[in-house]
Design an enzyme around this catalytic site. Structure first.
Site, PDB file in Angstrom:
ATOM      1  N   SER A  84       0.829  -1.203   0.000  1.00  0.00           N
ATOM      2  CA  SER A  84       0.000   0.000   0.000  1.00  0.00           C
ATOM      3  C   SER A  84       0.869   1.262   0.000  1.00  0.00           C
ATOM      4  CB  SER A  84      -0.963  -0.046   1.199  1.00  0.00           C
ATOM      5  OG  SER A  84      -2.055   0.810   0.991  1.00  0.00           O
ATOM      6  N   ASP A 137      -5.610  -3.950  -2.145  1.00  0.00           N
ATOM      7  CA  ASP A 137      -4.575  -3.523  -1.199  1.00  0.00           C
ATOM      8  C   ASP A 137      -3.763  -4.690  -0.616  1.00  0.00           C
ATOM      9  OD1 ASP A 137      -3.167  -2.375   0.978  1.00  0.00           O
ATOM     10  OD2 ASP A 137      -4.704  -0.856   1.231  1.00  0.00           O
TER      11      ASP A 137
END
Length: 260
Positions: free
Chosen positions: A42, A154
């Site tokens: 991320s 993610d």
């Protein structure tokens, strides 16, 4: 004869709190510590990609201080995500100079999660910006990235601090940086906060099972920073520096013990 230790850096997820990674990198460099391998999830994938592409921590701090992130939110009528992500993708493409992984100064692996197979996907080939865009795809907020047969979101969902990833790359000593939530949530005020807080609860539970495998984990005190407040650059960098200075003795001891 001393053997050269291979240092790996695992930069974790945490949205705006990940700006603390910049302070960590600054302190490591000041003490002559440079990673041979980097993994990122991320926001950690963004910082890791910029660093691997040759952007210095000081340059990153300047970019972050002058960046109006709201300009890059291409909000859409939600079907599978509020933010299309094309503007942010273009920004990452620009900052990484449209490089392939093979062109980076430091080997990098970016994590994402495939919704179909429920598996962690480690990306180290192709265009860097495309992999980073996948890794930042917070479910429900960003639209997922379709890559071949994968539907990617993610990487922090399964690897908040991707310690195992950088170990597989060949690192002897791993420095992990956890900028994720570790405290108590406030009452959510909108659907985005409900999504973020729910994901952080899950990530925190998963983290208990893998973060101890890292050799040194740095914990910047950024839990009080709202995950969407990317204007808190100075506070985040300061906390990243502070936590790194506190950990630098342990890091140097590990490196010395490995090389002796």
């Amino acid at each position: 004869m001393k053997k050269k230790v291979k240092i790996g850096l695992a930069l974790g997820a945490g949205a705006a709190r990940g700006l603390a990674h910049i302070g960590v990198l600054q302190v490591l460099e000041e003490h002559g510590i440079f990673p041979e391998y980097i993994s990122g999830s991320s926001i950690g994938a963004i910082v890791g990609a910029l660093y691997a592409a040759g952007i210095t921590p000081k340059m990153m701090e300047g970019i972050a201080q002058n960046l109006d992130i709201a300009r890059y939110y291409d909000v859409k009528v939600p079907r599978i995500g509020f933010i299309q992500g094309k503007k942010i993708e273009d920004l990452i493409k620009l900052l990484t100079q449209n490089k392939d992984f093979s062109e980076l100064k430091i080997p990098l692996t970016v994590t994402a999660v495939d919704l179909k197979t429920c598996k962690l996907i480690e990306i180290s080939e192709g265009k860097v910006y495309e992999a980073v865009r996948a890794s930042i795809s917070i479910p429900g907020i960003f639209t997922p990235v379709i890559r071949g047969d994968y539907t990617l979101v993610d990487g922090g969902l399964l690897a908040r601090v991707p310690v195992d990833t950088v170990k597989r790359m060949g690192a002897d000593v791993v420095i992990g940086v956890d900028v994720g939530f570790r405290g108590q949530h406030h009452q959510p005020v909108n659907v985005l906060e409900v999504i973020i807080q729910s994901l952080e609860v899950m990530e925190l539970e998963i983290l208990k099972n893998n973060v101890q495998k890292g050799d040194v984990i740095i914990y910047p005190d950024v839990s009080g920073i709202h995950p969407f407040h990317f204007d808190k650059v100075d506070e985040c960098v300061k906390e990243g520096r502070k936590a790194s200075i506190e950990a630098i003795g342990r890091i140097k001891h590990l490196i010395d013990s490995w090389e002796s």
